[in-house]
Design an enzyme around this catalytic site. Structure first.
Site, PDB file in Angstrom:
ATOM      1  N   LYS A 132       0.841  -1.197   0.000  1.00 40.19           N
ATOM      2  CA  LYS A 132       0.000   0.000   0.000  1.00 40.19           C
ATOM      3  C   LYS A 132       0.880   1.252   0.000  1.00 40.19           C
ATOM      4  O   LYS A 132       2.103   1.163  -0.064  1.00 40.19           O
ATOM      5  CB  LYS A 132      -0.967  -0.043   1.194  1.00 40.19           C
ATOM      6  CG  LYS A 132      -1.799  -1.330   1.278  1.00 40.19           C
ATOM      7  CD  LYS A 132      -2.835  -1.460   0.183  1.00 40.19           C
ATOM      8  CE  LYS A 132      -3.353  -2.871  -0.018  1.00 40.19           C
ATOM      9  NZ  LYS A 132      -4.182  -3.404   1.040  1.00 40.19           N
TER      10      LYS A 132
HETATM   11  C1  LIG Z   1      -5.097  -4.571   1.427  1.00 38.27           C
HETATM   12  C2  LIG Z   1      -6.570  -4.452   1.479  1.00 38.27           C
HETATM   13  C3  LIG Z   1      -7.326  -4.850   2.588  1.00 38.27           C
HETATM   14  C4  LIG Z   1      -6.728  -5.583   3.763  1.00 38.27           C
HETATM   15  O1  LIG Z   1      -5.659  -4.955   4.297  1.00 38.27           O
HETATM   16  P1  LIG Z   1      -4.742  -5.675   5.415  1.00 38.27           P
HETATM   17  O2  LIG Z   1      -4.075  -4.515   6.087  1.00 38.27           O
HETATM   18  O3  LIG Z   1      -3.807  -6.558   4.662  1.00 38.27           O
HETATM   19  O4  LIG Z   1      -5.631  -6.434   6.317  1.00 38.27           O
HETATM   20  C5  LIG Z   1      -8.679  -4.625   2.582  1.00 38.27           C
HETATM   21  N1  LIG Z   1      -9.291  -4.050   1.522  1.00 38.27           N
HETATM   22  C6  LIG Z   1      -8.605  -3.682   0.433  1.00 38.27           C
HETATM   23  C7  LIG Z   1      -9.334  -3.040  -0.699  1.00 38.27           C
HETATM   24  C8  LIG Z   1      -7.225  -3.880   0.370  1.00 38.27           C
HETATM   25  O5  LIG Z   1      -6.558  -3.544  -0.731  1.00 38.27           O
END
Ligand SMILES: *Cc1c(COP(=O)(O)O)cnc(C)c1O
Length: 396
Positions: free
Chosen positions: A191
């Protein structure tokens, strides 16, 4: 073999490392002051009143649903083009999950489809309690329109903004919760900002904030004003409801605070790379990412769609050829309703045609802060070669 280019990658500098080391040498490595600093930093950046940091965005989505009062009698709606966590959070609460097909231009949930489904649900007396708009690739959903529908049909809006820290909607930061009850960020390394693992919920509602703070740590409070009966003494706490251990550590929060100092630089570079891709790929038989005029994306992903009829190459051929050329493309996402777990709950192929046709064509090509112009050129040239049908030489 050419060097491998991943589709996403974290940026870690010496200042990040120093920040983590400072916490390791301090008295608090978890549940200390750095967590609140991280929360304040993000809340201020976004313009929201409250922030609650947790162990990951999946945990954030889970306790957000609980704070919205979602239970086994209730229904949650989200987009089928998302990571499974946006839907699973409803299932954790025992709720029924349903989907709204995507807009064929933005790939976010379609406002027309949402309005239509709400009208039907109202007649059937099965309205959703929570709707989870997902800002795919960092482009905000049309939040004003969703908020208008929420007003009329009385549902809670929980933004899955995992891709969208630093993005804007109507000139204001995503996460300010002007048009929602809560917004969730993810700090997974792919991210925009990372803490290794981590997530955060933003809200302007004190009632929700108080609930989230308890739910992330076992449902426990030390606040006398909300206890039942008298406190037994300075050691005393009460568990008021069933919560979880969803805490983040100060070690991670320190990385988060340090990363937040570079968020604007991260976004500026991502926007520049996206603009360059728009230019480099514009002559190719591809659909490039369309942007709604009310949004300014954080560009977590750059998603192209392969036009098989125009290029004479199948989606899979293009995907495999890119991987063979050491370009770490990916596909965001497999429509959630087609996963075996959701099929077993009764969803079928054909339920969401726009999402399914998107899945037949979409490829996420590399986009991250550290991607160089030279690497980007290589990606564009490779795509051009693949789509023109010439054999690519992966040995040079
Ligand atoms: C990455 C992601 C999540 C989950 O994130 P984590 O921190 O890995 O639990 C949820 N929704 C979306 C759209 C994502 O891209």
């Amino acid at each position: 073999m050419l060097p491998y280019i991943p589709y996403g990658k974290q940026d870690i500098q010496q200042e990040d490392i120093d920040a983590v080391i400072n916490v390791l040498k301090s008295d608090w490595i978890t549940q200390g002051p750095t967590i609140s600093r991280f929360e304040q930093t993000v809340a201020e950046y976004c313009g929201a009143k409250y922030a609650v940091a947790v162990s990951n965005a999946t945990a954030a989505l889970h306790i957000s649903c609980l704070a919205a009062g979602l239970g086994s009698e209730d229904i949650l709606w989200t987009s089928p083009i998302t990571f499974v966590a946006s839907a699973n959070c409803g299932r954790y609460c025992g709720a029924q999950v349903d989907f709204i097909d995507i807009d064929p231009a933005t790939y976010n949930l379609s406002i027309a489809a949402l309005a239509e489904k709400l009208a039907i649900a109202e007649k059937a007396n099965k309205p959703p309690k929570v709707v989870v708009p997902v800002h795919l690739a960092g482009q905000s959903c049309e939040m004003a329109a969703i908020a208008e529908l929420a007003e009329r049909y009385k549902f809670t809006i929980l933004e899955d903004a995992s891709h969208a820290i630093g993005a804007c909607y109507n000139g204001k930061k995503v996460g300010n919760c002007e048009f929602s009850d809560m917004a969730v960020f993810s700090f997974h390394p792919v991210k925009i900002v990372t803490t290794g693992e981590g997530g955060m919920i933003l809200t302007n509602r004190k009632d929700i904030y108080d609930k989230l703070i308890r739910l992330r740590t076992h449902g426990i409070t030390r606040d006398k004003s909300v206890m039942q009966g008298e406190s037994h003494g300075p050691w005393y706490y009460q568990q008021l409801e069933l919560g979880y251990n969803y805490r983040i550590t100060d070690i991670q929060a320190a990385l988060g605070v340090s990363q937040m100092q570079r968020l604007d630089a991260f976004i500026a570079r991502r926007r520049r790379l996206a603009a360059q891709y728009n230019h480099l790929l514009k002559e190719l038989p591809l659909t490039l990412p369309a942007q709604h005029p009310d949004t300014n994306s954080s560009w977590h992903l750059y998603i192209i769609r392969v036009d098989e009829a125009a290029s004479g190459k199948s989606h899979r051929e293009v995907f495999e050829a890119l991987r063979a050329a050491s370009i770490g493309v990916n596909l965001h996402y497999i429509p959630v309703h087609t996963q075996p777990y959701y099929q077993q709950l009764g969803f079928q192929m054909g339920d969401y045609p726009q999402a399914e046709s998107y899945y037949q064509e979409a490829i996420s090509i590399p986009l991250f802060y550290g991607l160089t112009d030279a690497d980007q050129q290589r990606i564009a040239e490779t795509l051009k070669t693949i789509l023109s049908g010439a054999k690519i030489d992966s040995t040079k």
